[in-house]
Design a protein around this motif. Structure first.
Motif, PDB file in Angstrom:
ATOM      1  N   ARG A 135       0.828  -1.207   0.000  1.00 56.32           N
ATOM      2  CA  ARG A 135       0.000   0.000   0.000  1.00 56.32           C
ATOM      3  C   ARG A 135       0.863   1.259   0.000  1.00 56.32           C
ATOM      4  O   ARG A 135       0.536   2.249  -0.664  1.00 56.32           O
ATOM      5  CB  ARG A 135      -0.942  -0.009   1.205  1.00 56.32           C
ATOM      6  N   GLY A 136       1.983   1.214   0.701  1.00 52.49           N
ATOM      7  CA  GLY A 136       2.884   2.357   0.690  1.00 52.49           C
ATOM      8  C   GLY A 136       3.388   2.653  -0.708  1.00 52.49           C
ATOM      9  O   GLY A 136       3.487   3.821  -1.117  1.00 52.49           O
ATOM     10  N   GLU A 137       3.709   1.609  -1.468  1.00 53.28           N
ATOM     11  CA  GLU A 137       4.197   1.798  -2.840  1.00 53.28           C
ATOM     12  C   GLU A 137       3.106   2.334  -3.755  1.00 53.28           C
ATOM     13  O   GLU A 137       3.369   3.183  -4.614  1.00 53.28           O
ATOM     14  CB  GLU A 137       4.757   0.485  -3.378  1.00 53.28           C
ATOM     15  N   THR A 138       1.880   1.863  -3.583  1.00 55.02           N
ATOM     16  CA  THR A 138       0.792   2.360  -4.434  1.00 55.02           C
ATOM     17  C   THR A 138       0.526   3.844  -4.163  1.00 55.02           C
ATOM     18  O   THR A 138       0.269   4.615  -5.098  1.00 55.02           O
ATOM     19  CB  THR A 138      -0.503   1.558  -4.242  1.00 55.02           C
ATOM     20  N   LEU A 139       0.598   4.260  -2.908  1.00 56.62           N
ATOM     21  CA  LEU A 139       0.381   5.669  -2.577  1.00 56.62           C
ATOM     22  C   LEU A 139       1.538   6.533  -3.057  1.00 56.62           C
ATOM     23  O   LEU A 139       1.329   7.654  -3.531  1.00 56.62           O
ATOM     24  CB  LEU A 139       0.183   5.820  -1.069  1.00 56.62           C
ATOM     25  N   ARG A 140       2.755   6.007  -2.945  1.00 59.84           N
ATOM     26  CA  ARG A 140       3.906   6.746  -3.462  1.00 59.84           C
ATOM     27  C   ARG A 140       3.780   6.938  -4.972  1.00 59.84           C
ATOM     28  O   ARG A 140       4.060   8.019  -5.506  1.00 59.84           O
ATOM     29  CB  ARG A 140       5.198   6.008  -3.148  1.00 59.84           C
ATOM     30  N   ASP A 141       3.329   5.893  -5.678  1.00 63.59           N
ATOM     31  CA  ASP A 141       3.154   5.997  -7.124  1.00 63.59           C
ATOM     32  C   ASP A 141       2.079   7.020  -7.478  1.00 63.59           C
ATOM     33  O   ASP A 141       2.219   7.777  -8.447  1.00 63.59           O
ATOM     34  CB  ASP A 141       2.793   4.633  -7.721  1.00 63.59           C
ATOM     35  N   GLU A 142       1.005   7.032  -6.698  1.00 63.36           N
ATOM     36  CA  GLU A 142      -0.072   7.996  -6.951  1.00 63.36           C
ATOM     37  C   GLU A 142       0.438   9.426  -6.751  1.00 63.36           C
ATOM     38  O   GLU A 142       0.115  10.333  -7.532  1.00 63.36           O
ATOM     39  CB  GLU A 142      -1.250   7.720  -6.017  1.00 63.36           C
ATOM     40  N   TYR A 143       1.231   9.616  -5.710  1.00 64.89           N
ATOM     41  CA  TYR A 143       1.824  10.932  -5.449  1.00 64.89           C
ATOM     42  C   TYR A 143       2.777  11.316  -6.570  1.00 64.89           C
ATOM     43  O   TYR A 143       2.759  12.458  -7.066  1.00 64.89           O
ATOM     44  CB  TYR A 143       2.544  10.880  -4.107  1.00 64.89           C
ATOM     45  N   ASP A 144       3.590  10.379  -7.009  1.00 62.50           N
ATOM     46  CA  ASP A 144       4.536  10.643  -8.088  1.00 62.50           C
ATOM     47  C   ASP A 144       3.808  11.020  -9.377  1.00 62.50           C
ATOM     48  O   ASP A 144       4.226  11.932 -10.097  1.00 62.50           O
ATOM     49  CB  ASP A 144       5.410   9.405  -8.322  1.00 62.50           C
ATOM     50  N   GLN A 145       2.711  10.346  -9.670  1.00 62.51           N
ATOM     51  CA  GLN A 145       1.943  10.654 -10.869  1.00 62.51           C
ATOM     52  C   GLN A 145       1.351  12.066 -10.800  1.00 62.51           C
ATOM     53  O   GLN A 145       1.301  12.782 -11.806  1.00 62.51           O
ATOM     54  CB  GLN A 145       0.835   9.625 -11.059  1.00 62.51           C
ATOM     55  N   ARG A 146       0.920  12.464  -9.605  1.00 62.68           N
ATOM     56  CA  ARG A 146       0.397  13.816  -9.452  1.00 62.68           C
ATOM     57  C   ARG A 146       1.503  14.850  -9.660  1.00 62.68           C
ATOM     58  O   ARG A 146       1.302  15.863 -10.338  1.00 62.68           O
ATOM     59  CB  ARG A 146      -0.221  13.989  -8.055  1.00 62.68           C
ATOM     60  N   LEU A 147       2.685  14.575  -9.105  1.00 64.68           N
ATOM     61  CA  LEU A 147       3.818  15.471  -9.308  1.00 64.68           C
ATOM     62  C   LEU A 147       4.157  15.591 -10.791  1.00 64.68           C
ATOM     63  O   LEU A 147       4.470  16.681 -11.284  1.00 64.68           O
ATOM     64  CB  LEU A 147       5.030  14.963  -8.533  1.00 64.68           C
ATOM     65  N   ALA A 148       4.109  14.471 -11.505  1.00 62.24           N
ATOM     66  CA  ALA A 148       4.440  14.470 -12.928  1.00 62.24           C
ATOM     67  C   ALA A 148       3.454  15.333 -13.716  1.00 62.24           C
ATOM     68  O   ALA A 148       3.854  16.102 -14.607  1.00 62.24           O
ATOM     69  CB  ALA A 148       4.446  13.041 -13.468  1.00 62.24           C
ATOM     70  N   ARG A 149       2.160  15.239 -13.412  1.00 61.58           N
ATOM     71  CA  ARG A 149       1.164  16.055 -14.116  1.00 61.58           C
ATOM     72  C   ARG A 149       1.364  17.534 -13.806  1.00 61.58           C
ATOM     73  O   ARG A 149       1.253  18.388 -14.698  1.00 61.58           O
ATOM     74  CB  ARG A 149      -0.248  15.601 -13.732  1.00 61.58           C
ATOM     75  N   LEU A 150       1.663  17.840 -12.545  1.00 62.60           N
ATOM     76  CA  LEU A 150       1.879  19.237 -12.164  1.00 62.60           C
ATOM     77  C   LEU A 150       3.159  19.784 -12.794  1.00 62.60           C
ATOM     78  O   LEU A 150       3.217  20.962 -13.169  1.00 62.60           O
ATOM     79  CB  LEU A 150       1.950  19.348 -10.636  1.00 62.60           C
ATOM     80  N   PHE A 151       4.177  18.928 -12.932  1.00 63.30           N
ATOM     81  CA  PHE A 151       5.412  19.339 -13.600  1.00 63.30           C
ATOM     82  C   PHE A 151       5.117  19.748 -15.041  1.00 63.30           C
ATOM     83  O   PHE A 151       5.575  20.794 -15.516  1.00 63.30           O
ATOM     84  CB  PHE A 151       6.435  18.198 -13.570  1.00 63.30           C
ATOM     85  N   THR A 152       4.363  18.934 -15.758  1.00 58.56           N
ATOM     86  CA  THR A 152       4.034  19.235 -17.152  1.00 58.56           C
ATOM     87  C   THR A 152       3.297  20.566 -17.254  1.00 58.56           C
ATOM     88  O   THR A 152       3.601  21.399 -18.122  1.00 58.56           O
ATOM     89  CB  THR A 152       3.181  18.106 -17.740  1.00 58.56           C
ATOM     90  N   ALA A 153       2.342  20.790 -16.357  1.00 55.62           N
ATOM     91  CA  ALA A 153       1.584  22.044 -16.373  1.00 55.62           C
ATOM     92  C   ALA A 153       2.489  23.238 -16.083  1.00 55.62           C
ATOM     93  O   ALA A 153       2.366  24.294 -16.719  1.00 55.62           O
ATOM     94  CB  ALA A 153       0.449  21.977 -15.353  1.00 55.62           C
ATOM     95  N   ALA A 154       3.408  23.080 -15.149  1.00 56.24           N
ATOM     96  CA  ALA A 154       4.309  24.183 -14.804  1.00 56.24           C
ATOM     97  C   ALA A 154       5.245  24.505 -15.964  1.00 56.24           C
ATOM     98  O   ALA A 154       5.510  25.682 -16.257  1.00 56.24           O
ATOM     99  CB  ALA A 154       5.111  23.826 -13.554  1.00 56.24           C
ATOM    100  N   MET A 155       5.748  23.482 -16.638  1.00 50.17           N
ATOM    101  CA  MET A 155       6.623  23.721 -17.790  1.00 50.17           C
ATOM    102  C   MET A 155       5.864  24.419 -18.906  1.00 50.17           C
ATOM    103  O   MET A 155       6.374  25.342 -19.543  1.00 50.17           O
ATOM    104  CB  MET A 155       7.205  22.398 -18.286  1.00 50.17           C
ATOM    105  N   GLN A 156       4.640  24.000 -19.151  1.00 57.59           N
ATOM    106  CA  GLN A 156       3.844  24.597 -20.210  1.00 57.59           C
ATOM    107  C   GLN A 156       3.500  26.065 -19.920  1.00 57.59           C
ATOM    108  O   GLN A 156       3.388  26.871 -20.845  1.00 57.59           O
ATOM    109  CB  GLN A 156       2.568  23.792 -20.426  1.00 57.59           C
ATOM    110  N   SER A 157       3.367  26.399 -18.648  1.00 59.87           N
ATOM    111  CA  SER A 157       3.042  27.780 -18.271  1.00 59.87           C
ATOM    112  C   SER A 157       4.278  28.644 -18.117  1.00 59.87           C
ATOM    113  O   SER A 157       4.171  29.855 -17.898  1.00 59.87           O
ATOM    114  CB  SER A 157       2.248  27.787 -16.958  1.00 59.87           C
ATOM    115  N   GLY A 158       5.460  28.030 -18.227  1.00 62.98           N
ATOM    116  CA  GLY A 158       6.698  28.789 -18.104  1.00 62.98           C
ATOM    117  C   GLY A 158       7.160  29.025 -16.687  1.00 62.98           C
ATOM    118  O   GLY A 158       8.090  29.817 -16.458  1.00 62.98           O
ATOM    119  N   ASP A 159       6.557  28.334 -15.721  1.00 64.58           N
ATOM    120  CA  ASP A 159       6.989  28.473 -14.328  1.00 64.58           C
ATOM    121  C   ASP A 159       8.075  27.437 -14.064  1.00 64.58           C
ATOM    122  O   ASP A 159       7.843  26.392 -13.464  1.00 64.58           O
ATOM    123  CB  ASP A 159       5.810  28.281 -13.380  1.00 64.58           C
TER     124      ASP A 159
END
Length: 240
Positions: A135-159
């Motif tokens: 369960r710890g690994e599944t939650l870590r993966d979910e958190y990592d996926q959220r970080l990845a989506r936010l990273f893409t949005a930040a790069m696209q916005s120039g932040d």
């Protein structure tokens, strides 16, 4: 408005009732409550195999359920008994990991990403240990996926500063993640921090080589947003 029941499973676990910490008489009672909160209704056999794998006894489960109700106090009715098992009613409650999929960048960077159910070990219970790992690994993966989506949005916005921070957090989660390392270097390069980007790639190369040997060293490059010239930095060049 604050929920009457607040449950935390990341880091040191806790259950709060009306803002006050609920005290459980045994670790297994706390484990039972948190497992039901995370996994939903469970049959008796599953709970016995999880918490008492060496000596499954329905009397032990009944005692643990009693201790859960005592800890929940005025919310004791949330622990419901069914003909085949137990469930915990979380209507109107708050469970910290429910927020994972909707975190904004600031919230994601402030997220407590420590160990899942830190310190809640059950002596000699390998079944529970396996659950903590899975369960710890599944939650870590979910958190990592959220970080990845936010990273893409930040790069696209120039932040790029925010993108760099998000990618850095992904590297904290997995220092050997090639994608996260490349993204971090990309954000740094886009922000004009070329030397820092080189350092990130070089540090990754060193970690990877120490773990797997030089023959398996991957080729990494920092990819700039499409609006800027592409840069191709090879790990070997960064290490030179």
């Amino acid at each position: 408005m604050q929920s009457a029941v607040q449950i935390r499973v990341m880091g040191v676990p806790s259950v709060r009732i009306g803002g006050q910490v609920a005290h459980f008489r045994t670790r297994k009672a706390l484990a039972l409550a948190l497992y039901l909160a995370l996994e939903g209704p469970q049959p008796q056999d599953t709970l016995l195999e999880l918490l008492w794998p060496d000596a499954p006894n329905s009397g032990s489960l009944r005692t643990a359920a009693l201790h859960v109700r005592q800890a929940l106090g005025q919310e004791a009715g949330r622990l419901e008994t069914h003909w085949c098992g137990l469930s915990l009613d979380l209507s109107g409650a708050q469970l910290d990991v429910w927020a994972l999929g909707g975190l904004d960048a600031g919230e994601a960077l402030a997220w407590h990403h420590g160990a899942f159910l830190a310190g809640l070990y059950l002596r000699g219970n390998a079944t529970w240990d396996n659950y903590l790992t899975w369960r710890g690994e599944t939650l870590r993966d979910e958190y990592d996926q959220r970080l990845a989506r936010l990273f893409t949005a930040a790069m696209q916005s120039g932040d790029f500063a925010q993108a760099s921070a998000l990618a850095s957090r992904r590297c904290d989660l997995d220092p050997l993640c090639e994608v996260a390392c490349s993204q971090w270097a990309s954000a740094l390069q886009a922000a004009g921090l070329r030397r820092r980007a080189q350092d990130v790639l070089a540090a990754f190369a060193q970690r990877f080589e120490q773990m797997f040997g030089p023959a398996s060293l991957p080729t990494l490059r920092a990819e700039l947003p499409s609006a800027q010239p592409a840069a191709r930095w090879m790990v070997g060049a960064a290490r030179a």
